[in-house]
Design a protein around this motif. Sequence first.
Motif, mmCIF file in Angstrom:
data_model
loop_
_atom_site.group_PDB
_atom_site.id
_atom_site.type_symbol
_atom_site.label_atom_id
_atom_site.label_comp_id
_atom_site.label_asym_id
_atom_site.label_seq_id
_atom_site.Cartn_x
_atom_site.Cartn_y
_atom_site.Cartn_z
ATOM 1 N N ILE A 1 0.832 -1.201 0.000
ATOM 2 C CA ILE A 1 0.000 0.000 0.000
ATOM 3 C C ILE A 1 0.866 1.250 0.000
ATOM 4 O O ILE A 1 0.652 2.182 -0.796
ATOM 5 C CB ILE A 1 -0.944 -0.012 1.213
ATOM 6 C CG1 ILE A 1 -2.098 -0.993 0.967
ATOM 7 C CG2 ILE A 1 -1.489 1.384 1.505
ATOM 8 C CD1 ILE A 1 -2.985 -1.226 2.171
ATOM 9 N N TYR A 2 1.854 1.273 0.879
ATOM 10 C CA TYR A 2 2.706 2.466 0.948
ATOM 11 C C TYR A 2 3.611 2.586 -0.277
ATOM 12 O O TYR A 2 3.964 3.707 -0.679
ATOM 13 C CB TYR A 2 3.513 2.456 2.245
ATOM 14 C CG TYR A 2 2.667 2.835 3.445
ATOM 15 C CD1 TYR A 2 2.080 4.100 3.528
ATOM 16 C CD2 TYR A 2 2.431 1.942 4.479
ATOM 17 C CE1 TYR A 2 1.288 4.462 4.605
ATOM 18 C CE2 TYR A 2 1.641 2.289 5.563
ATOM 19 C CZ TYR A 2 1.075 3.551 5.625
ATOM 20 O OH TYR A 2 0.278 3.912 6.681
ATOM 21 N N MET A 3 3.971 1.472 -0.887
ATOM 22 C CA MET A 3 4.725 1.524 -2.142
ATOM 23 C C MET A 3 3.874 2.164 -3.241
ATOM 24 O O MET A 3 4.359 2.992 -4.020
ATOM 25 C CB MET A 3 5.152 0.119 -2.562
ATOM 26 C CG MET A 3 6.220 -0.508 -1.696
ATOM 27 S SD MET A 3 7.828 0.272 -1.924
ATOM 28 C CE MET A 3 8.799 -0.660 -0.727
ATOM 29 N N ALA A 4 2.602 1.776 -3.305
ATOM 30 C CA ALA A 4 1.709 2.337 -4.324
ATOM 31 C C ALA A 4 1.496 3.830 -4.089
ATOM 32 O O ALA A 4 1.490 4.628 -5.043
ATOM 33 C CB ALA A 4 0.377 1.599 -4.303
ATOM 34 N N ILE A 5 1.333 4.219 -2.832
ATOM 35 C CA ILE A 5 1.160 5.639 -2.514
ATOM 36 C C ILE A 5 2.416 6.423 -2.888
ATOM 37 O O ILE A 5 2.354 7.489 -3.511
ATOM 38 C CB ILE A 5 0.817 5.825 -1.025
ATOM 39 C CG1 ILE A 5 -0.577 5.267 -0.733
ATOM 40 C CG2 ILE A 5 0.883 7.299 -0.631
ATOM 41 C CD1 ILE A 5 -0.937 5.210 0.740
ATOM 42 N N ALA A 6 3.587 5.893 -2.504
ATOM 43 C CA ALA A 6 4.853 6.577 -2.802
ATOM 44 C C ALA A 6 5.087 6.714 -4.298
ATOM 45 O O ALA A 6 5.691 7.689 -4.760
ATOM 46 C CB ALA A 6 6.009 5.819 -2.156
ATOM 47 N N SER A 7 4.576 5.756 -5.075
ATOM 48 C CA SER A 7 4.815 5.770 -6.529
ATOM 49 C C SER A 7 4.173 6.959 -7.222
ATOM 50 O O SER A 7 4.559 7.314 -8.339
ATOM 51 C CB SER A 7 4.291 4.475 -7.153
ATOM 52 O OG SER A 7 2.878 4.493 -7.279
ATOM 53 N N GLN A 8 3.202 7.587 -6.579
ATOM 54 C CA GLN A 8 2.524 8.721 -7.207
ATOM 55 C C GLN A 8 3.475 9.886 -7.462
ATOM 56 O O GLN A 8 3.216 10.731 -8.328
ATOM 57 C CB GLN A 8 1.340 9.156 -6.337
ATOM 58 C CG GLN A 8 0.235 8.113 -6.255
ATOM 59 C CD GLN A 8 -0.819 8.447 -5.222
ATOM 60 O OE1 GLN A 8 -1.011 9.619 -4.870
ATOM 61 N NE2 GLN A 8 -1.512 7.442 -4.707
ATOM 62 N N SER A 9 4.592 9.932 -6.733
ATOM 63 C CA SER A 9 5.576 10.993 -6.958
ATOM 64 C C SER A 9 6.220 10.877 -8.334
ATOM 65 O O SER A 9 6.821 11.844 -8.825
ATOM 66 C CB SER A 9 6.652 10.961 -5.868
ATOM 67 O OG SER A 9 7.396 9.748 -5.932
ATOM 68 N N ASN A 10 6.091 9.709 -8.974
ATOM 69 C CA ASN A 10 6.676 9.513 -10.306
ATOM 70 C C ASN A 10 5.885 10.209 -11.408
ATOM 71 O O ASN A 10 6.335 10.246 -12.559
ATOM 72 C CB ASN A 10 6.784 8.021 -10.629
ATOM 73 C CG ASN A 10 7.818 7.317 -9.776
ATOM 74 O OD1 ASN A 10 8.883 7.860 -9.505
ATOM 75 N ND2 ASN A 10 7.514 6.099 -9.327
ATOM 76 N N ILE A 11 4.718 10.745 -11.075
ATOM 77 C CA ILE A 11 3.938 11.491 -12.067
ATOM 78 C C ILE A 11 4.754 12.683 -12.580
ATOM 79 O O ILE A 11 4.744 12.991 -13.778
ATOM 80 C CB ILE A 11 2.599 11.964 -11.477
ATOM 81 C CG1 ILE A 11 1.711 10.757 -11.172
ATOM 82 C CG2 ILE A 11 1.888 12.907 -12.441
ATOM 83 C CD1 ILE A 11 0.447 11.103 -10.397
ATOM 84 N N ARG A 12 5.464 13.343 -11.666
ATOM 85 C CA ARG A 12 6.297 14.484 -12.077
ATOM 86 C C ARG A 12 7.358 14.040 -13.081
ATOM 87 O O ARG A 12 7.628 14.727 -14.065
ATOM 88 C CB ARG A 12 6.944 15.106 -10.838
ATOM 89 C CG ARG A 12 8.031 16.144 -11.107
ATOM 90 C CD ARG A 12 7.622 17.216 -12.103
ATOM 91 N NE ARG A 12 6.432 17.941 -11.689
ATOM 92 C CZ ARG A 12 5.831 18.838 -12.453
ATOM 93 N NH1 ARG A 12 6.293 19.081 -13.690
ATOM 94 N NH2 ARG A 12 4.763 19.462 -12.018
ATOM 95 N N GLY A 13 7.942 12.875 -12.863
ATOM 96 C CA GLY A 13 8.938 12.359 -13.799
ATOM 97 C C GLY A 13 8.342 12.107 -15.178
ATOM 98 O O GLY A 13 8.983 12.371 -16.203
#
Length: 242
Positions: free
Chosen positions: A219-231
């Motif tokens: 769950i926390y991996m999926a949440i953290a992955s949202q920061s990759n939108i900027r990339g």
Amino acid sequence: MANTELLNSIDHQDIKIITERSEKYGDNLWYSLTFPSEFRSVQAYYPIFFNKDVNTGEFFSVAIFGFQDKENLFLTNDKWDAPYVPLSVARQPFLIGLQKVNEDGEDKEQRVLHIDVSHPRVNQENGQALFLEFGGNTPYLDTVADMLEAIHHGMVDSKLFINLLIEYELLESFTLEIELNDKTQNQMLGFYIISEDKVSELSGEKLATLHAKGYLQAIYMAIASQSNIRGLLNRKNAQLGL
């Protein structure tokens, strides 16, 4: 249309698989399936969202590569510009099938390796061989078999994971507003994310259940992955030369 065959060392002895990454080999995907046990590798490079099958209503998790159909922003100069390629992409042109066998008078189903012989990666001149000259699998084919086994178990586990997300009401729809450097604006619709706020409101009992099953980390991996939108936005702007 796929033309799948049960893989064997007689009919497919001379087959080779091109492992380069290119649009002509079907790598122009804007997302691919993923699963909780793969989230640690995926979240380092790609946003993880959830989608809903319009026919069955079932949710599934995906790694995002672009903002629209057939857009893979990681595909540049016939190379995949990230160290990790999700297994559901890397396994092409292979897939798992089921074969009925009789063991001690009892009919059972076992998983077997199939190949799509119509796939553009399949040829007899270039790429990775599947079988050794005098019999046996090549290390490449053993790697493919391991990938498919991981996908199989991952997708079974993913259903249990998503059922808990639904039971605990952790999934929420979202709209991604995209504004590029040329001032054009677009919307990314139809996806879901795990609500961090709702996770923080879970009872200790529910958190313990998720932790015991290994899903809290996912769950926390999926949440953290949202920061990759900027990339992804940076890749899109670079593609536009902006």
